[in-house]
Design a protein around this motif. Structure first.
Motif, PDB file in Angstrom:
ATOM      1  N   VAL A 273       0.831  -1.204   0.000  1.00 45.13           N
ATOM      2  CA  VAL A 273       0.000   0.000   0.000  1.00 45.13           C
ATOM      3  C   VAL A 273       0.869   1.258   0.000  1.00 45.13           C
ATOM      4  N   LEU A 274       1.873   1.299   0.854  1.00 41.25           N
ATOM      5  CA  LEU A 274       2.740   2.475   0.917  1.00 41.25           C
ATOM      6  C   LEU A 274       3.418   2.758  -0.421  1.00 41.25           C
ATOM      7  N   LEU A 275       3.677   1.707  -1.178  1.00 41.72           N
ATOM      8  CA  LEU A 275       4.361   1.850  -2.457  1.00 41.72           C
ATOM      9  C   LEU A 275       3.419   2.134  -3.622  1.00 41.72           C
ATOM     10  N   ASP A 276       2.151   2.372  -3.326  1.00 39.19           N
ATOM     11  CA  ASP A 276       1.204   2.604  -4.427  1.00 39.19           C
ATOM     12  C   ASP A 276       0.171   3.668  -4.071  1.00 39.19           C
ATOM     13  N   LEU A 277       0.604   4.737  -3.431  1.00 36.86           N
ATOM     14  CA  LEU A 277      -0.296   5.837  -3.121  1.00 36.86           C
ATOM     15  C   LEU A 277      -0.339   6.820  -4.285  1.00 36.86           C
ATOM     16  N   ASP A 278      -1.529   7.332  -4.573  1.00 40.63           N
ATOM     17  CA  ASP A 278      -1.712   8.224  -5.718  1.00 40.63           C
ATOM     18  C   ASP A 278      -0.861   9.482  -5.604  1.00 40.63           C
ATOM     19  N   LEU A 279      -0.481  10.014  -6.757  1.00 31.94           N
ATOM     20  CA  LEU A 279       0.251  11.279  -6.880  1.00 31.94           C
ATOM     21  C   LEU A 279       1.632  11.239  -6.240  1.00 31.94           C
ATOM     22  N   THR A 280       2.168  10.044  -6.060  1.00 35.37           N
ATOM     23  CA  THR A 280       3.509   9.919  -5.500  1.00 35.37           C
ATOM     24  C   THR A 280       4.413   9.190  -6.483  1.00 35.37           C
ATOM     25  N   THR A 281       5.709   9.422  -6.341  1.00 41.52           N
ATOM     26  CA  THR A 281       6.691   8.773  -7.201  1.00 41.52           C
ATOM     27  C   THR A 281       7.733   7.982  -6.429  1.00 41.52           C
ATOM     28  N   ARG A 282       7.788   8.208  -5.110  1.00 39.48           N
ATOM     29  CA  ARG A 282       8.812   7.526  -4.327  1.00 39.48           C
ATOM     30  C   ARG A 282       8.362   7.427  -2.865  1.00 39.48           C
ATOM     31  N   VAL A 283       9.000   6.488  -2.168  1.00 39.88           N
ATOM     32  CA  VAL A 283       8.769   6.304  -0.733  1.00 39.88           C
ATOM     33  C   VAL A 283      10.124   6.343  -0.048  1.00 39.88           C
ATOM     34  N   HIS A 284      10.235   7.212   0.969  1.00 41.38           N
ATOM     35  CA  HIS A 284      11.507   7.308   1.692  1.00 41.38           C
ATOM     36  C   HIS A 284      11.304   6.887   3.135  1.00 41.38           C
ATOM     37  N   ILE A 285      12.242   6.087   3.645  1.00 44.26           N
ATOM     38  CA  ILE A 285      12.224   5.690   5.050  1.00 44.26           C
ATOM     39  C   ILE A 285      13.650   5.619   5.566  1.00 44.26           C
ATOM     40  N   SER A 286      13.849   6.104   6.791  1.00 45.09           N
ATOM     41  CA  SER A 286      15.159   6.037   7.449  1.00 45.09           C
ATOM     42  C   SER A 286      15.047   5.168   8.698  1.00 45.09           C
ATOM     43  N   ASN A 287      16.172   4.974   9.361  1.00 42.20           N
ATOM     44  CA  ASN A 287      16.216   4.279  10.655  1.00 42.20           C
ATOM     45  C   ASN A 287      15.703   2.844  10.594  1.00 42.20           C
ATOM     46  N   LEU A 288      15.950   2.166   9.494  1.00 38.87           N
ATOM     47  CA  LEU A 288      15.603   0.750   9.413  1.00 38.87           C
ATOM     48  C   LEU A 288      16.762  -0.107   9.904  1.00 38.87           C
ATOM     49  N   PRO A 289      16.481  -1.200  10.636  1.00 43.39           N
ATOM     50  CA  PRO A 289      17.538  -2.198  10.839  1.00 43.39           C
ATOM     51  C   PRO A 289      17.982  -2.736   9.479  1.00 43.39           C
ATOM     52  N   VAL A 290      19.230  -3.119   9.374  1.00 42.27           N
ATOM     53  CA  VAL A 290      19.763  -3.496   8.060  1.00 42.27           C
ATOM     54  C   VAL A 290      19.141  -4.774   7.508  1.00 42.27           C
ATOM     55  N   ASP A 291      18.479  -5.578   8.354  1.00 37.48           N
ATOM     56  CA  ASP A 291      17.814  -6.784   7.871  1.00 37.48           C
ATOM     57  C   ASP A 291      16.298  -6.662   7.950  1.00 37.48           C
ATOM     58  N   ASP A 292      15.777  -5.433   7.934  1.00 37.23           N
ATOM     59  CA  ASP A 292      14.324  -5.248   7.938  1.00 37.23           C
ATOM     60  C   ASP A 292      13.704  -6.051   6.802  1.00 37.23           C
ATOM     61  N   PRO A 293      12.489  -6.604   6.997  1.00 41.63           N
ATOM     62  CA  PRO A 293      11.870  -7.425   5.946  1.00 41.63           C
ATOM     63  C   PRO A 293      11.804  -6.772   4.577  1.00 41.63           C
ATOM     64  N   ILE A 294      11.660  -5.456   4.501  1.00 38.67           N
ATOM     65  CA  ILE A 294      11.540  -4.829   3.185  1.00 38.67           C
ATOM     66  C   ILE A 294      12.779  -5.060   2.337  1.00 38.67           C
ATOM     67  N   VAL A 295      13.927  -5.229   2.966  1.00 40.60           N
ATOM     68  CA  VAL A 295      15.164  -5.456   2.212  1.00 40.60           C
ATOM     69  C   VAL A 295      15.073  -6.765   1.431  1.00 40.60           C
ATOM     70  N   SER A 296      14.513  -7.798   2.043  1.00 38.18           N
ATOM     71  CA  SER A 296      14.378  -9.093   1.370  1.00 38.18           C
ATOM     72  C   SER A 296      13.168  -9.146   0.453  1.00 38.18           C
ATOM     73  N   LEU A 297      12.149  -8.344   0.762  1.00 44.67           N
ATOM     74  CA  LEU A 297      10.944  -8.366  -0.063  1.00 44.67           C
ATOM     75  C   LEU A 297      11.139  -7.670  -1.401  1.00 44.67           C
ATOM     76  N   LEU A 298      11.952  -6.636  -1.456  1.00 40.79           N
ATOM     77  CA  LEU A 298      12.146  -5.901  -2.703  1.00 40.79           C
ATOM     78  C   LEU A 298      12.826  -6.779  -3.753  1.00 40.79           C
ATOM     79  N   VAL A 299      12.239  -6.838  -4.921  1.00 37.29           N
ATOM     80  CA  VAL A 299      12.838  -7.589  -6.025  1.00 37.29           C
ATOM     81  C   VAL A 299      14.135  -6.916  -6.466  1.00 37.29           C
ATOM     82  N   ASP A 300      14.154  -5.580  -6.449  1.00 37.67           N
ATOM     83  CA  ASP A 300      15.339  -4.832  -6.859  1.00 37.67           C
ATOM     84  C   ASP A 300      15.711  -3.856  -5.752  1.00 37.67           C
TER      85      ASP A 300
END
Length: 424
Positions: A273-300
């Motif tokens: 959902v966060l990656l598909d909000l209208d009128l947006t082109t990017r999502v920025h997040i800081s302060n993630l642990p280096v093995d946060d699930p999003i790192v493994s979930l992203l295809v690229d």
């Protein structure tokens, strides 16, 4: 007292908030006035705040520091008492006079008096705190993810429900705090070292507030919740959006403040959902642990422009107690020879014995040392993410027994990367 003459150190209460803020805006430049800052909730624990003043001018603070009394700070396999150092500042008109060192010495004594075996901090300037024995113990990750970035599939994610709501601390505060707290103990039986939660009422109030003065031109705080079919909330994300209109159309950014999920499916649903909000082109997040699930979930993941920075710094103030409190990921029997210029009680030779996943027995010994290191390196390794072997390769640990380095490096490590997802 440890501060040099003609200065003196004194407890500071909430009644001197303006004095603290005046020093703060000298130490940390800001466009905000004392009057504006006074209206914001203060995160400080006032029974653990201390100022430094000159004997000829006790109204103006020359220095200030505080501590957050954390009683459930996660280290490998345990939760311990930690005195988290914060709001450290010296007025630029009083620098280079030993005030900072005096405040640090006082902080260590204060931690020991309160039964806190470790101190932690997040460094505004990284060169400063190593000389006081703090070691960089975890790394954080920032991502700028293109809108619509592909995620690897996770079973059950599509069946979860998502709600988007305006942030309301009274409505959502307890719910978000509980999820954040539960995440510290995942995966079950391991937990995430360094994942500090908002333990004090002051910390929670400051974190949950959404004053316009702190939005930085962004919208009011938004909330995303992920629920299962029993209506249990499994994930939350807090975020703000910004948008500009360019020739090609809207150029919007989703600024994610926190994204915390208790299950893999909930993490996938939240990010989809966060990656598909209208009128947006990017999502920025800081302060993630280096093995946060999003790192493994992203295809690229490379397209998300990963950027790494130091996160938590740890200082061991009571060596035998601190090493005995945490657990170890392997059997270990090692003799450490430790130097500590500021806390001599930590210095000397210590035998550390532990069985895998167990607490250690830590005793003084006259046996020959296997590894020689400073307290700074021991603090860096304490959360399990900085390996003793890497410090040895950097020449920061003298290795007298290669076998001991091998077993100690494995034992001090932890399967989950350390990290906190907020600055405090």
């Amino acid at each position: 007292m440890p501060v040099p003459e003609p200065y003196f150190l004194t407890p500071i209460g909430h009644d001197r908030l303006d004095d603290v803020l005046r020093l703060d805006i000298w130490a940390f430049p800001t466009e905000r006035s004392v009057e504006a800052l006074r209206e914001l909730p203060s995160p400080l624990s006032w029974h653990r705040t201390y100022g430094v003043a000159h004997v000829d001018d006790d109204e103006q603070l020359a220095g200030f520091h505080g501590a957050y009394p954390l009683r459930a700070y996660p280290v490998p396999g345990a939760e311990v008492s930690c005195g988290w150092l914060t709001w450290v500042g010296v007025h630029p008109g009083h620098r280079r006079r030993g005030i900072l060192r005096g405040m640090i010495e006082h902080h260590f004594a204060d931690c020991l008096a309160h039964g806190e075996t470790i101190s932690g901090l997040m460094a505004a300037e990284t060169p400063i705190y190593g000389r006081f024995g703090y070691g960089m113990a975890s790394t954080q990750l920032s991502l700028t993810i293109p809108r619509g970035a592909a995620l690897r599939p996770v079973p059950g994610a599509a069946e979860l429900e998502v709600a988007l709501e305006d942030w309301d601390a009274e409505v959502h505060g307890d719910l978000v705090a509980a999820i954040h707290r539960d995440y510290a103990r995942l995966p079950e039986g391991l937990g995430r070292p360094g994942w500090a939660t908002r333990e004090t009422p002051e910390q929670r109030a400051a974190r949950e507030a959404d004053p316009a003065a702190l939005r930085g031109g962004k919208e009011a705080l938004r909330l995303l919740l992920v629920r299962d079919d029993t209506d249990a909330v499994l994930a939350y994300g807090t975020f703000r959006r910004t948008m500009s209109w360019e020739r090609a159309g809207a150029e919007g950014t989703v600024h994610v403040r926190e994204a915390v999920a208790l299950t893999a499916a909930a993490a996938h649903r939240m990010w989809s959902v966060l990656l598909d909000l209208d009128l947006t082109t990017r999502v920025h997040i800081s302060n993630l642990p280096v093995d946060d699930p999003i790192v493994s979930l992203l295809v690229d993941v490379r397209a998300a422009a990963p950027d790494y920075q130091d996160n938590s710094w740890i200082r061991i103030v009571d060596l035998p107690a601190a090493l005995a409190q945490r657990r170890y990921a392997g059997d270990v029997d090692v003799v450490l020879e430790v130097t500590d210029a500021m806390l001599p009680a930590n210095a000397g030779r210590w035998r550390v014995r532990a069985e895998a996943w167990g607490h250690a027995d830590v005793t003084r010994t006259d046996d020959e040392a296997d590894l020689t290191l400073d307290i700074r390196e021991l603090g860096a390794a304490h959360l399990g993410s900085i390996s003793l072997s890497s410090l040895a390769q950097a020449g920061l640990i003298e290795v007298r027994s290669p076998e001991a380095l091998r077993t100690a490096s494995a034992a001090w490590s932890w399967p989950v990367a350390a990290g906190a997802n907020w600055v405090f």
